[in-house]
Design an enzyme around this catalytic site. Structure first.
Site, PDB file in Angstrom:
ATOM      1  N   LYS A  25      -3.964  -6.149   1.884  1.00  0.00           N
ATOM      2  CA  LYS A  25      -4.703  -4.942   2.291  1.00  0.00           C
ATOM      3  C   LYS A  25      -5.910  -4.714   1.391  1.00  0.00           C
ATOM      4  O   LYS A  25      -6.949  -4.239   1.844  1.00  0.00           O
ATOM      5  CB  LYS A  25      -3.778  -3.718   2.322  1.00  0.00           C
ATOM      6  CG  LYS A  25      -3.551  -3.043   0.990  1.00  0.00           C
ATOM      7  CD  LYS A  25      -2.795  -1.737   1.166  1.00  0.00           C
ATOM      8  CE  LYS A  25      -2.381  -1.143  -0.172  1.00  0.00           C
ATOM      9  NZ  LYS A  25      -3.481  -0.827  -1.081  1.00  0.00           N
ATOM     10  N   CYS A  35      -0.194  -5.320  -1.655  1.00  0.00           N
ATOM     11  CA  CYS A  35      -1.497  -5.097  -2.279  1.00  0.00           C
ATOM     12  C   CYS A  35      -2.560  -6.118  -1.872  1.00  0.00           C
ATOM     13  O   CYS A  35      -3.583  -5.745  -1.299  1.00  0.00           O
ATOM     14  CB  CYS A  35      -1.349  -5.077  -3.800  1.00  0.00           C
ATOM     15  SG  CYS A  35      -0.444  -3.623  -4.350  1.00  0.00           S
TER      16      CYS A  35
HETATM   17  N1  LIG Z   1       3.317  -1.590  -4.908  1.00  0.00           N
HETATM   18  C1  LIG Z   1       2.560  -2.108  -5.855  1.00  0.00           C
HETATM   19  O1  LIG Z   1       2.898  -3.123  -6.462  1.00  0.00           O
HETATM   20  C2  LIG Z   1       1.274  -1.453  -6.241  1.00  0.00           C
HETATM   21  C3  LIG Z   1       0.641  -1.839  -7.438  1.00  0.00           C
HETATM   22  C4  LIG Z   1      -0.561  -1.223  -7.789  1.00  0.00           C
HETATM   23  C5  LIG Z   1      -1.119  -0.262  -6.954  1.00  0.00           C
HETATM   24  N2  LIG Z   1      -0.507   0.085  -5.793  1.00  0.00           N
HETATM   25  C6  LIG Z   1      -1.102   1.136  -4.962  1.00  0.00           C
HETATM   26  O2  LIG Z   1      -0.405   2.354  -5.190  1.00  0.00           O
HETATM   27  C7  LIG Z   1      -0.323   3.120  -3.989  1.00  0.00           C
HETATM   28  C8  LIG Z   1       1.130   3.404  -3.657  1.00  0.00           C
HETATM   29  O3  LIG Z   1       1.766   2.167  -3.393  1.00  0.00           O
HETATM   30  P1  LIG Z   1       3.358   2.064  -3.302  1.00  0.00           P
HETATM   31  O4  LIG Z   1       3.681   0.624  -3.161  1.00  0.00           O
HETATM   32  O5  LIG Z   1       3.982   2.868  -4.394  1.00  0.00           O
HETATM   33  O6  LIG Z   1       3.595   2.803  -1.899  1.00  0.00           O
HETATM   34  P2  LIG Z   1       4.972   3.333  -1.304  1.00  0.00           P
HETATM   35  O7  LIG Z   1       4.769   3.375   0.151  1.00  0.00           O
HETATM   36  O8  LIG Z   1       6.132   2.586  -1.870  1.00  0.00           O
HETATM   37  O9  LIG Z   1       5.085   4.823  -1.881  1.00  0.00           O
HETATM   38  C9  LIG Z   1       4.301   5.880  -1.457  1.00  0.00           C
HETATM   39  C10 LIG Z   1       5.231   7.093  -1.361  1.00  0.00           C
HETATM   40  O10 LIG Z   1       4.453   8.288  -1.201  1.00  0.00           O
HETATM   41  C11 LIG Z   1       5.186   9.154  -0.370  1.00  0.00           C
HETATM   42  N3  LIG Z   1       4.237  10.157   0.144  1.00  0.00           N
HETATM   43  C12 LIG Z   1       3.247   9.990   1.052  1.00  0.00           C
HETATM   44  N4  LIG Z   1       2.567  11.139   1.212  1.00  0.00           N
HETATM   45  C13 LIG Z   1       3.132  12.052   0.392  1.00  0.00           C
HETATM   46  C14 LIG Z   1       2.857  13.410   0.088  1.00  0.00           C
HETATM   47  N5  LIG Z   1       1.855  14.067   0.672  1.00  0.00           N
HETATM   48  N6  LIG Z   1       3.636  14.036  -0.816  1.00  0.00           N
HETATM   49  C15 LIG Z   1       4.637  13.379  -1.419  1.00  0.00           C
HETATM   50  N7  LIG Z   1       4.949  12.083  -1.186  1.00  0.00           N
HETATM   51  C16 LIG Z   1       4.192  11.441  -0.295  1.00  0.00           C
HETATM   52  C17 LIG Z   1       5.800   8.254   0.671  1.00  0.00           C
HETATM   53  O11 LIG Z   1       6.897   8.867   1.305  1.00  0.00           O
HETATM   54  C18 LIG Z   1       6.183   7.046  -0.170  1.00  0.00           C
HETATM   55  O12 LIG Z   1       7.503   7.143  -0.654  1.00  0.00           O
HETATM   56  C19 LIG Z   1      -1.072   2.302  -2.935  1.00  0.00           C
HETATM   57  O13 LIG Z   1      -2.410   2.746  -2.885  1.00  0.00           O
HETATM   58  C20 LIG Z   1      -1.009   0.890  -3.475  1.00  0.00           C
HETATM   59  O14 LIG Z   1      -2.083   0.112  -3.024  1.00  0.00           O
HETATM   60  C21 LIG Z   1       0.688  -0.484  -5.433  1.00  0.00           C
END
Ligand SMILES: NC(=O)c1ccc[n+]([C@@H]2O[C@H](COP(=O)([O-])OP(=O)(O)OC[C@H]3O[C@@H](n4cnc5c(N)ncnc54)[C@H](O)[C@@H]3O)[C@@H](O)[C@H]2O)c1
Length: 439
Positions: free
Chosen positions: A270, A267
């Site tokens: 990026k 996070c």
């Molecule tokens: N990881 C964190 O701690 C955190 C905290 C707050 C916010 N965020 C935000 O949340 C969002 C997700 O982060 P994350 O860490 O969970 O990412 P991640 O990469 O772990 O998970 C995203 C998932 O979405 C799936 N995906 C992508 N396109 C898809 C589609 N069309 N249909 C179904 N599944 C699909 C991917 O295969 C992946 O498993 C980002 O924008 C991130 O900035 C993350």
């Protein structure tokens, strides 16, 4: 009530399991075949404390399902959450919106009845309105609203953060009547009203920006204390006393004033980069955020040299024990971890690496160069090492006995980049000990 969660990663899976725990039926859509297979077999593809039990109990209760067919998941859902990744776009640091826009198009095709389409992913200002356009273009007749509901959970404490948040931010389209969308989101978050968590309704644009501004502010705080740690080293002050003295001022606060090798994770790097681009494009550049990005990059890049200097100017032919690989404890997430540039630098300089991490080794193997010796525990990593470097502050490392470590090692150098050890105890055990920002 039934909802769909598009994306079963850190945010999607935790949110889905927590909403299910609130009593809501949640259909998770995950396109990564390996992740989906694991979920269907009852395995959790990421490490997050407590998530396995929460997922298992809600699957057993029939409230949580996993699939790859968005049409099935969206059918009958009153809310469709987008929780897909928004990684930095190669080359320019803007958020890559490919996954979000693809998800929006898929949702549009699947939607045949009213739903509120909620973005949980961290997205640039204007994305929710763009999602609305995408859906309207594909399905001009379908009724829907869009909402921005950025997620603030921290990996490692994600369930607690979701269940007892500092706040929930919900952005809605201020140009339209949002009574229906507001009612649905209020119902979804009802358990949080009961514990009096602040639920803030605002515009789409404000909600989208709150997330970036919050992460960038925290990143700036870390970079600030890292610079102060450097200053402490030059003037003989102690950064922990400094942080405590500053943090007791309620306007400053004590959190995020821990010095280290630079922030990493999926996070902060990026999101700071994306916010600096958003601000530049909007004609209101943020020099503070830009400086935060630069300070952190420089810090992570300089840590390898710091270790090499501590080893007498060269690590060629030396064995370095690395404790901790993930960007922070209690997660297996290796994204942007400081361990990546540091280990690359040490290996390029001729060091042999013996590394241990309590849960991150499998994830690390996918992103680190071949040739690293992965060890069974911290003492195993220290075996015959010339120097030992602490990169992640896992609790299990805090409990290590300095004398036991010393007995395993060939050399006497410890570079503690997380300040987990007591300098006096380390020196008493015979170490040449260096930490961050402490005399
Ligand atoms: N990881 C964190 O701690 C955190 C905290 C707050 C916010 N965020 C935000 O949340 C969002 C997700 O982060 P994350 O860490 O969970 O990412 P991640 O990469 O772990 O998970 C995203 C998932 O979405 C799936 N995906 C992508 N396109 C898809 C589609 N069309 N249909 C179904 N599944 C699909 C991917 O295969 C992946 O498993 C980002 O924008 C991130 O900035 C993350």
């Amino acid at each position: 009530m039934r909802i769909a969660m598009i994306g079963g990663g850190y945010v999607g899976l935790v949110s889905a399991a927590c909403f299910a725990e609130f009593g809501i039926d949640v259909a998770v859509v995950e396109t990564d075949p390996k992740r989906l297979q694991a979920l269907r077999e009852g395995r959790i593809p990421i490490y997050e404390p407590g998530l396995d039990a929460l997922v298992a109990s809600n699957v057993t209760a029939g409230r949580l399902t996993f699939g790859d067919d968005i049409a099935t998941a969206v059918k009958g859902a009153t809310a469709v959450f987008i929780a897909v990744g928004t990684p930095p776009r190669n080359g320019d640091g803007r958020a890559d919106m490919t996954y979000v826009h693809t998800a929006a198009r898929q949702i549009a095709h699947a939607l045949d009845d009213y739903a509120v389409v909620v973005t949980k992913s961290t997205v640039p200002v204007g994305t929710s309105r763009r999602i609305a356009e995408i859906i309207r273009e594909a399905k001009p007749d379908v009724q829907f609203d869009v909402a921005s509901n950025p997620e603030f959970l921290r990996e490692g404490n994600a369930i607690g953060d979701f269940m007892r948040p500092d706040r929930v931010i919900i952005g809605l389209d201020s140009d339209r009547d949002q009574t229906r969308a507001q009612e649905i989101l209020r119902t979804l978050y009802r358990p949080l009203y009961l514990i009096e968590a602040p639920i803030v309704f605002t515009s789409l644009e404000s909600a989208e920006l709150i997330k970036y501004a919050s992460n960038s502010f925290l990143a700036m705080k870390i970079s600030f204390i890292n610079e102060m740690a450097d200053l402490c080293e030059h003037v003989g002050a102690n950064v922990h006393d400094l942080a405590r003295g500053m943090g007791l001022d309620g306007r400053i606060g004590r959190k995020f004033l821990h010095p280290g090798p630079g922030y990493g994770g999926s996070c902060f790097p990026k999101d700071t980069l994306a916010l600096s681009r958003i601000a530049q494009e909007a004609g209101a550049p943020s020099r503070l955020v830009e400086a935060t990005v630069q300070v952190n990059e420089a810090r992570k890049a300089s840590m390898g040299s710091r270790i090499i200097n501590a080893c007498g100017g060269s690590v060629a032919g030396k064995t370095i024990a690395i404790l901790g690989l993930t960007f922070k404890p209690e997660t297996d997430d290796m994204r942007e971890s400081p361990s990546l540039p540091i280990i690359h630098r040490l290996m390029e300089s001729g060091a042999t690496i013996r590394a241990f991490d309590p849960v991150g080794i499998e994830a690390a193997k996918r992103v680190l160069p071949d040739g690293i010796q992965y060890c069974d525990d911290a003492l195993d990593a220290a075996q015959d090492a010339d120097a030992l470097v602490v990169l992640t502050e896992w609790n299990v490392f805090r409990a290590l006995s300095p004398t036991a470590l010393r007995a395993r090692m060939r050399g006497d150098i410890v570079m503690d980049l997380r300040n987990i050890f007591e300098p006096g105890a380390m020196r008493a055990a015979g170490f040449t000990y260096a930490s961050v920002g402490r005399p």
